[in-house]
Design a protein around this motif. Sequence first.
Motif: not given
Length: 234
Positions: A43-44, A104-105, A134-136, A152-156
């Motif tokens: 989950t994200w 990240a990175g 979001p991950p993208a 992943a399941l992305v929850l904004q």
Amino acid sequence: MQQIPLGVRLVDRAVFGSFLPAHNVEALEHLQRIARGAPAPLTWLCGPPGSGKTHLLQATCAAASEHLRAGYVPLAQVAALGVGVLDGLPQMQCLCVDDVDQVAGRREWERGIFGLLRETEESGARLVLAAQAPPALLPWSLADLGSRCAAALVLQLRLLEEHEQQVALQLRARLRGLELPEETWQWLRKRFPRDMRTLYQLLDTLDEAALSAQRRLTVPFIREVLRASHGHRD
């Protein structure tokens, strides 16, 4: 509350009952299922500062710790200690990792998170990652990790609107045994940034002062407290 890795402690009031879902009902209900031990995909959780990411992550760990090995890791606070802070975390049955965008990175960190992801998948543990974006939209150096997170399941999460902020602050105050009168809210909203992080921190200050002085949250009392603690002037 459960003591978690690295001496980071959950905030006592960061529980599901003090979170006003508003437009974020889907995220709240999903994390409540995870905390109850339901199987869940990666989950994200994402959203701007003040949208409630940290609150929900800590609430998930607090609820899950009643029957699972649960841990919360705020990377913004512990990243300076090095990627070794991830060692041992796969033993958790419910793991919430905050501030992933802070690392990240950075290839070493990404390898560590990728290994964590694979081990939690193999063990059937529940893993929730959180960042502002979001991950993208993150600058991954490991394409495999980026693609796994994007799947992943992305929850904004959405920020609360002004009238919802008032309800949320009143909810948090009531859970502390306080009342937040309408005139007090109107005074605060004209003088302080209207983001929930600032408002909750302000409520923490006022709660301690009200408890010590056995006073209500009236405008004169709040003026008095803020002058003493922050040098605030009308």
